[in-house]
Design an enzyme around this catalytic site. Structure first.
Site, PDB file in Angstrom:
ATOM      1  N   HIS A  31      59.439 137.303 123.051  1.00 40.22           N
ATOM      2  CA  HIS A  31      58.505 136.701 124.009  1.00 40.22           C
ATOM      3  C   HIS A  31      57.139 137.367 123.865  1.00 40.22           C
ATOM      4  O   HIS A  31      56.984 138.327 123.102  1.00 40.22           O
ATOM      5  CB  HIS A  31      59.034 136.790 125.443  1.00 40.22           C
ATOM      6  CG  HIS A  31      59.238 138.177 125.961  1.00 40.22           C
ATOM      7  ND1 HIS A  31      60.236 139.021 125.524  1.00 40.22           N
ATOM      8  CD2 HIS A  31      58.555 138.902 126.907  1.00 40.22           C
ATOM      9  CE1 HIS A  31      60.184 140.176 126.170  1.00 40.22           C
ATOM     10  NE2 HIS A  31      59.159 140.128 127.004  1.00 40.22           N
ATOM     11  N   HIS A  57      63.470 135.107 131.943  1.00 48.48           N
ATOM     12  CA  HIS A  57      62.416 136.126 131.916  1.00 48.48           C
ATOM     13  C   HIS A  57      61.020 135.521 132.042  1.00 48.48           C
ATOM     14  O   HIS A  57      60.375 135.647 133.069  1.00 48.48           O
ATOM     15  CB  HIS A  57      62.530 136.984 130.664  1.00 48.48           C
ATOM     16  CG  HIS A  57      61.633 138.180 130.678  1.00 48.48           C
ATOM     17  ND1 HIS A  57      61.744 139.163 131.640  1.00 48.48           N
ATOM     18  CD2 HIS A  57      60.609 138.547 129.871  1.00 48.48           C
ATOM     19  CE1 HIS A  57      60.830 140.081 131.416  1.00 48.48           C
ATOM     20  NE2 HIS A  57      60.121 139.745 130.351  1.00 48.48           N
ATOM     21  N   ASP A 115      64.100 140.995 126.600  1.00 46.05           N
ATOM     22  CA  ASP A 115      64.152 140.978 128.064  1.00 46.05           C
ATOM     23  C   ASP A 115      64.784 139.665 128.505  1.00 46.05           C
ATOM     24  O   ASP A 115      64.403 138.596 128.012  1.00 46.05           O
ATOM     25  CB  ASP A 115      62.743 141.091 128.653  1.00 46.05           C
ATOM     26  CG  ASP A 115      62.115 142.445 128.362  1.00 46.05           C
ATOM     27  OD1 ASP A 115      62.831 143.349 127.923  1.00 46.05           O
ATOM     28  OD2 ASP A 115      60.896 142.573 128.561  1.00 46.05           O
ATOM     29  N   HIS A 127      65.472 149.482 125.570  1.00 47.02           N
ATOM     30  CA  HIS A 127      64.498 149.116 126.602  1.00 47.02           C
ATOM     31  C   HIS A 127      64.900 149.682 127.963  1.00 47.02           C
ATOM     32  O   HIS A 127      64.994 148.972 128.966  1.00 47.02           O
ATOM     33  CB  HIS A 127      64.370 147.589 126.671  1.00 47.02           C
ATOM     34  CG  HIS A 127      63.116 147.108 127.345  1.00 47.02           C
ATOM     35  ND1 HIS A 127      62.993 146.974 128.701  1.00 47.02           N
ATOM     36  CD2 HIS A 127      61.928 146.713 126.843  1.00 47.02           C
ATOM     37  CE1 HIS A 127      61.797 146.513 129.012  1.00 47.02           C
ATOM     38  NE2 HIS A 127      61.118 146.356 127.889  1.00 47.02           N
ATOM     39  N   HIS A 136      64.040 140.790 135.152  1.00 46.51           N
ATOM     40  CA  HIS A 136      65.011 141.519 134.338  1.00 46.51           C
ATOM     41  C   HIS A 136      66.353 141.477 135.062  1.00 46.51           C
ATOM     42  O   HIS A 136      66.412 141.314 136.281  1.00 46.51           O
ATOM     43  CB  HIS A 136      64.599 142.988 134.159  1.00 46.51           C
ATOM     44  CG  HIS A 136      63.384 143.185 133.314  1.00 46.51           C
ATOM     45  ND1 HIS A 136      63.438 143.255 131.946  1.00 46.51           N
ATOM     46  CD2 HIS A 136      62.084 143.336 133.645  1.00 46.51           C
ATOM     47  CE1 HIS A 136      62.219 143.453 131.461  1.00 46.51           C
ATOM     48  NE2 HIS A 136      61.365 143.490 132.486  1.00 46.51           N
ATOM     49  N   HIS A 152      55.034 139.130 125.847  1.00 45.76           N
ATOM     50  CA  HIS A 152      54.554 140.323 126.546  1.00 45.76           C
ATOM     51  C   HIS A 152      54.106 141.386 125.548  1.00 45.76           C
ATOM     52  O   HIS A 152      54.690 141.538 124.475  1.00 45.76           O
ATOM     53  CB  HIS A 152      55.637 140.886 127.462  1.00 45.76           C
ATOM     54  CG  HIS A 152      55.739 140.153 128.760  1.00 45.76           C
ATOM     55  ND1 HIS A 152      56.864 140.189 129.556  1.00 45.76           N
ATOM     56  CD2 HIS A 152      54.850 139.349 129.418  1.00 45.76           C
ATOM     57  CE1 HIS A 152      56.667 139.443 130.639  1.00 45.76           C
ATOM     58  NE2 HIS A 152      55.457 138.935 130.571  1.00 45.76           N
ATOM     59  N   HIS A 212      56.338 143.733 123.682  1.00 44.50           N
ATOM     60  CA  HIS A 212      57.259 143.134 122.715  1.00 44.50           C
ATOM     61  C   HIS A 212      56.546 142.451 121.551  1.00 44.50           C
ATOM     62  O   HIS A 212      57.182 142.168 120.539  1.00 44.50           O
ATOM     63  CB  HIS A 212      58.163 142.103 123.404  1.00 44.50           C
ATOM     64  CG  HIS A 212      59.169 142.715 124.326  1.00 44.50           C
ATOM     65  ND1 HIS A 212      60.484 142.915 123.974  1.00 44.50           N
ATOM     66  CD2 HIS A 212      59.033 143.198 125.589  1.00 44.50           C
ATOM     67  CE1 HIS A 212      61.125 143.476 124.978  1.00 44.50           C
ATOM     68  NE2 HIS A 212      60.265 143.663 125.981  1.00 44.50           N
TER      69      HIS A 212
END
Length: 704
Positions: A66, A156, A177, A423, A401, A68, A71
């Site tokens: 994803h 997420h 996530d 993580h 999460h 973010h 990441h």
């Protein structure tokens, strides 16, 4: 015995920490990298994963779960600042992730360009974006031989995927996530239909249990309302895309139900959040049933009445702080820099104001520091400038999460052989590992669970199981019979297939051919003697004449080897090459070249009548006795045949080193006081029986 193949898993980031997710999977010469994020608590090179530990030319596939920053924000650095482009690596993410990643990274470049620690430029970003290939959920992708993967919805944030990866038959599920709770606009994470060998799963909240969503939303909106009533401003630090949209949906609904709030503005300050609305509106099909139903009724959930975008013109932060009460959604959620940090420093000295931490706060960030209720904080401007902290601080996470119960349930449902926690902070991971181990122990099960640190290579060994699919003509045969079938075992891209030679070209594209072997042998014995020895080894052989070779003598052995008497002192062996035929040819050659030295050959040569076909059963039996004696003599030398008189049967005596063994020809019973000699004679006799029996059968079936 060959060793079992080993999966090497190395965390270049997110190993016993939250941030800079980067997981390297190496198996059977293939390399897959999952995620490439930065550590928000650090800046510049220090924020990157440990990228120097990997030769990026060797990477086959790089998957981004994803958009973010923890990441995906290191992706551009990897593609443009390492030797990644020298290899054949391919980058994949979902359609929505690529669209939102572009917006997020444009903001990332803009905020970091003013710093001397900027990792890359806008041009680098554009070059990197051109490498990215997009995929859809449930789409099977085979980027190169030996590797395939399928994305599944991860919840997420919009576009987030967990990847089910197959490397040379080894199955790995990497969650990134994920959320197992359906929120206001997203589907919950899916359970893949196939059981993986390895599950790599986030452990962000460890054993912490989160409050149910209805209670959490009620607590959140009540707190926001209380701050407004006391004349304060509400700061909601959040990621510009994902959590921000979820909070907007909650606030829009609450404002609509409370007329006294209609004059209180709600702002979001991120350009990315504003631009991303178009991405949300074009990806309605990936959201939950509620959003799809509203959109079908021409009710666009992402067109807000009480929420508006705030232009970041010069001095906008001060105008917010000096203005009437309002709600401000500002990024980033970690509050290290950017709009959320600027607004916070202006609001911090006033006790009427309030900040609500709505996401997971990473250790080392201001968001985490505020949870300890410090009396003052250091200004982002530096120089030792301290700002008093009187603003109220609360934490109501909307981070999407999984909590402990959701994570534990998912781990059990996936039922992987190995579980790798990533993580999560060190103590959080340890707590989750202990809780899961105890949970399984109570049920009489053992869970193999791992918590690798950064740069620690975890090696997991798996027994190699080879399953071959029967295809083509053989598939039709196997469907019609339960008998054992045989064919060509073909390996292609780490998979195996059993097929008929006729299907080889269609399956593999390889041409087929027949290889004929030919071997010439010089001889010094008669043709009849050679035939006799071949009959002793192979049983019946076919003898005839070759019309193509001017009528020369030919022997056909087991319908595979053709032996031609081409010249007086020369033989030619010819056969179609195969594993079985080559073995038969080797046996025939070994026999032929040893005929002249065989003691049995001397006996046969001195008794021409032995080569004649017998005229009666008596002659057949006599031939059997003689051949048994010759066979034994080839092994023991001092062998004598004693013909029986009257009712007495014949016997054979064998003398070695003063020991004598007697073989009754009729019963084939061996008598000897020396057990070693007796055992040896019995073993040789078993072989002799097989050879001589076939010759006797030939003699009886061809009377003269």
């Amino acid at each position: 015995m060959t060793s079992s193949p080993t999966l090497a898993l190395t965390m270049l980031g997110a190993g016993q920490e939250v941030g800079r997710s980067c997981c390297v999977l190496q198996y059977r010469g293939k390399t897959v990298v999952c995620d490439a994020g930065v550590q928000p608590a650090f800046s510049g090179i220090a924020s990157l994963p440990f990228i120097d530990e990997l030769d990026w030319r060797t990477v086959d596939v790089l998957l981004i779960t994803h958009f973010h920053v923890d990441h995906a924000a290191a992706l551009t650095y990897i593609t443009e600042k390492t030797n990644f482009r020298e290899g054949k690596g391919q980058v994949y993410m979902s359609h929505a992730t690529k669209a939102l990643h572009r917006l997020m990274m444009q903001d990332f470049v803009r905020m970091s360009s003013a710093s001397s620690e900027a990792l890359f430029s806008a041009q680098d970003l554009a070059m990197s974006l051109s490498l990215i290939k997009t995929v859809s959920a449930h789409q099977l992708i085979t980027p190169c031989p030996g590797i395939s993967f399928t994305p599944y919805h991860a919840g997420h944030v919009l576009g987030a995927c967990m990847f089910f990866i197959d490397i040379a038959g080894l199955k790995i599920l990497y969650t990134g996530d994920y959320s197992r709770e359906e929120d206001r606009h997203l589907l919950k994470a899916e359970l893949p239909p196939v059981r993986p060998d390895v599950l790599i799963v986030e452990s962000t909240f460890g054993i912490k249990s989160l409050e149910p969503r209805p209670e959490k939303e009620q607590r959140f909106t009540t707190l926001v309302h209380q701050i407004i009533r006391r004349g304060g401003h509400v700061l909601l630090p959040t990621f510009a895309v994902g959590p921000a949209q979820e909070l907007m949906l909650v606030l829009e609904e609450y404002w609509k139900a409370h007329p006294d709030l209609h004059d209180v503005p709600i702002y979001y300050t991120s350009n990315s959040a504003h631009k991303s609305m178009a991405v949300y509106q074009t990806n309605i099909n990936t959201m939950n049933a509620n959003i799809r139903a509203r959109f079908a009724q021409r009710d666009n959930p992402f067109v807000f009445k009480y929420i508006s975008s705030l232009s970041q013109s010069r001095g906008w932060e001060k105008s917010i702080a000096d203005g009437p009460p309002c709600v401000v959604l500002a990024s980033p959620g970690f509050m290290q820099t950017g709009p959320s940090r600027a607004v916070f420093e202006l609001l911090a000295p006033d006790a009427r104001n309030g900040v609500v931490i709505t996401g997971f706060s990473i250790k080392g960030t201001l968001a985490r520091e505020l949870l300890d209720q410090p009396a003052e904080i250091e200004s982002v401007k530096g120089g030792g400038l301290m700002i008093p902290r009187r603003i109220s601080v609360a934490e109501i996470p909307f981070s999407a999460h999984v909590d402990y119960s959701q994570n534990a349930e998912f781990i059990e449902l996936v039922d992987a052989q190995h579980v790798v926690l990533v993580h999560g902070e060190k103590n959080t991971m340890a707590d989750l590992k202990a809780a899961m181990t105890f949970r399984y122990k109570e049920r009489g099960k053992i869970l193999s669970i791992h918590t690798p640190r950064n740069l620690e290579t975890l090696e997991l060994t798996f027994p190699e199981e080879r399953v071959a699919k029967v295809i083509g003509h053989l598939a039709n045969i196997s469907a019609q019979t339960d008998n054992v079938i045989s064919g060509l075992l073909v390996s292609k891209d780490f998979s195996y297939a059993l097929l008929d030679p006729r299907d080889l070209t269609a399956f593999s594209g390889l041409p087929t051919s027949t290889l004929t072997q030919r071997q010439k042998v010089a001889i010094g014995v008669k043709w009849e003697l050679i035939r006799w020895h071949l009959e002793g080894l192979f049983g019946a052989v076919e003898e005839g004449r070759d019309h193509d070779e001017q009528g020369v003598a030919v022997i056909r052995i087991m319908d595979a080897i053709t032996l031609t008497h081409t010249q007086e002192y020369e033989l030619t062996l010819e056969w179609e090459s195969s594993a079985q035929n080559d073995m038969l040819a080797d046996s025939a050659l070994a026999l032929i070249v040893g005929i002249e030295k065989s003691p049995a050959s001397l006996k046969v040569s001195s008794c021409p009548q032995a080569h004649e076909h017998p005229h009666s059963d008596h002659n057949a039996v006599s031939t059997r006795e003689q051949r048994l004696a010759w066979f034994l003599e080839a092994h023991f030398e001092d062998v004598r045949l004693h013909a029986g008189e009257g009712d007495e049967g014949s016997n054979i005596t064998i003398a070695i080193d003063g020991n004598v063994a007697t073989v009754d020809v009729d019963t084939l019973i061996v008598r000897c006081e020396n057990e070693n000699l007796k055992t040896r004679v019995e073993l040789v006799l078993r072989v002799a029986i097989i050879a001589t029996a076939s010759l006797v059968d030939i003699a009886l079936s061809h009377p003269q």
